[in-house]
Design an enzyme around this catalytic site. Structure first.
Site, PDB file in Angstrom:
ATOM      1  CE  LYS A  51      -4.353  -1.577   0.605  1.00 30.07           C
ATOM      2  NZ  LYS A  51      -5.550  -1.125  -0.127  1.00 30.07           N
ATOM      3  CB  SER A  76      -9.885   0.046   9.839  1.00 32.82           C
ATOM      4  OG  SER A  76     -10.082  -0.991   8.903  1.00 32.82           O
ATOM      5  CD  GLU A 202     -12.836 -12.208  -4.553  1.00 33.76           C
ATOM      6  OE1 GLU A 202     -12.842 -10.985  -4.336  1.00 33.76           O
ATOM      7  OE2 GLU A 202     -13.658 -12.751  -5.311  1.00 33.76           O
ATOM      8  N   GLY A 206     -15.628 -13.644   0.755  1.00 35.96           N
ATOM      9  CA  GLY A 206     -15.736 -12.281   0.236  1.00 35.96           C
ATOM     10  C   GLY A 206     -15.407 -12.304  -1.247  1.00 35.96           C
ATOM     11  CG  ASP A 208     -16.251  -8.362  -3.715  1.00 35.88           C
ATOM     12  OD1 ASP A 208     -15.595  -8.856  -2.789  1.00 35.88           O
ATOM     13  OD2 ASP A 208     -15.846  -7.390  -4.383  1.00 35.88           O
ATOM     14  CB  SER A 302      -0.175  -8.284  -0.760  1.00 33.32           C
ATOM     15  OG  SER A 302      -1.127  -8.799   0.121  1.00 33.32           O
TER      16      SER A 302
END
Lengths: 322, 322
Positions: A51, A76, A202, A206, A208, A302
């Site tokens: 990130k 968060s 993923e 989750g 999606d 990651s």
């Protein structure tokens, strides 16, 4: 749509600022899988996750006048720390909107980078509204966590470095939440190696992004119940999805127990610490051995932001994984 | 005495075989210490420790005829795995003499590299006599763990790489047991940077090297009671001591609780796994902040071979540390 030149520009901005993280290899893993695996160790990146790349690039592309009014993010997790550290490195003010139940370690780390933290009640207040008000009151620049071209371009530099360092790959598997990392890495990889197959990974609960890719449109889900706290997004971003729909082969949905096993393998055999959301791509590879046999495969590790207490809880079953 | 040209020759043999491990940095650590620290991550080396360097170099310098008769080592730890893997890579037979109470994980790993393991009773049998008998019966070449110039030369390549990668250093701290790693790194560092100060780091309860350096002669101790299972040697080797006496500034004796804190820091802030004997140099640096303030300091993270169960036991106090 995100272009390769955006990623090249981000790489030039990050040079000497981000760590050029190593591409780890493990003969044990190669022997287990019958493949050659190159792991981009972004857990060893500054602030412990990829990130930082997107956060730094996003603050860097602002004008001096914009930076003088500060930056805002709501997160968060790792994006909060990334924006806080990026702002400090640019000498500008960061305000991070975090939920009241954010882990103490992450609150402390974000404040440690000099950011102002504004706490909101996750159940009673709307974090987007709070951030928007800050942007309007202060004239600060909002840095979204994934649905933002400068973030995507920054994240894509990880795949660019990996391919520069290890050469041609047949496949690349990237950990995916909102799609910023996956889309950036996909644009870089497909430009450099047009025949590469790129996959997302993923948590199964989750999934999606898998649903969205198969439906051909963005599918939203409830906040998923998973140990992978960095991938509890409810829907992929619009800009990332544009790339993913066009260029990604498939998305793997990984059960949480497989993610825990990948964390265990990383610790015992590779001597590195992965947080759950940092271990999905490795888990997906281990679960899909047949598909990658005989191939040269890149994967992302990651992030590694997990405290020892939670790591122990996951390894010993004190935190249930099912 | 070990020469720099021996280390250069070892580096040429190890090129493309050993990992060129990264030099990790941590802004958090630099801020805590007021120094610039560069950490040679040998926990990310093949088989999880620097020992691969010396083991491989030692097997490589043998003649084809010698290798055809196999190699022998006695070790309960990382040297066993290093010689086993080095032998496999050279297509020759390895026989490793290990104590009956060696950890199951290390036995399995050594056998996994294709070595024949001979178990002896630590309390009733003499491992040196067993190894000598094997050497005589089979004509095999014995690879000692540290008191052996090809081992020392191999280990020294770690410091050579570190200095090539990060440039000049004011000081270097190396984890020390029998002195193979410390002596090899010292010869490399002092040749490249004549003004560098080199230090060893060993467990406080096994401070035979500190005693030896101060006494000006090799001091032997009882098998030390320490969590640092890679540093339970009773005396420094003769060849290593020759180098250490001439060129090492001092040896730090590190209490075990400080080593555990360094392991914790490495996990939570640097996202890497260190075994106790891999964390001494980091612990010594943290305990001697004043001495290194304002300096560019290299340290070794020498190994990461610890199972999750023992790591948890050390972090939670189930395995007593005092």
């Amino acid at each position: 749509m995100l272009q390769f030149t955006d990623i090249q520009a981000a790489a030039a901005r990050l040079k000497g600022v981000a760590h050029r993280t190593p591409a780890l290899t493990s003969q044990t893993l190669n022997d287990m899988l019958g493949a050659q695996v190159f792991m981009k160790a972004e857990n060893l990146q500054r602030m412990g996750a990829f990130k930082f790349r997107g956060g730094y690039n996003s603050v860097n592309v602002l004008t001096d006048a914009q930076r003088a009014r500060g930056v805002v993010a709501f997160s968060s997790g790792n994006h909060a720390q990334a924006v806080a550290l990026a702002a400090r490195l640019h000498g500008c003010k960061a305000t991070i909107v975090m939920p009241h139940d954010a882990p103490a370690l992450k609150l402390a780390a974000t404040r440690g980078y000099g950011a102002e933290v504004i706490i909101y009640d996750r159940y009673k207040e709307d974090r987007a509204a709070i951030a928007t008000a800050l942007v309007e009151e202060r004239g600060a620049a909002l840095i979204p966590p994934f649905d933002h071209l400068p973030v995507m371009a920054g994240q894509g530099t990880a795949a660019l470095e990996l391919i520069e360092d290890v050469g041609p790959l047949d496949a690349l598997i990237v950990c995916a939440g909102g799609g910023g990392f996956l889309s950036g890495c996909t644009v870089a990889a497909k430009h450099l190696l047009p025949n590469i197959e790129v996959f997302g990974a993923e948590p199964e609960r989750g999934n999606d992004m898998q649903q969205s890719l198969r439906a051909g449109k963005i599918v939203s889900i409830e906040v998923p119940r998973t140990i992978c706290d960095g991938q509890q997004t409810q829907a992929v971003g619009k800009h990332p999805f544009e790339v993913i729909q066009a260029l990604v082969t498939d998305v793997f949905a990984v059960p949480d127990p497989a993610t825990v096993e990948a964390m265990r393998f990383a610790f015992e055999r590779m001597k590195v610490v992965l947080e759950p959301s940092g271990a999905n791509a490795l888990a997906a590879l281990m679960q899909n051995k047949k598909r990658f046999e005989g191939k040269r495969v890149g994967i992302t590790l990651s992030g590694g932001n997990i405290g020892i207490d939670r790591f122990i809880a996951l390894m010993t079953g004190v935190e249930p994984v099912d």
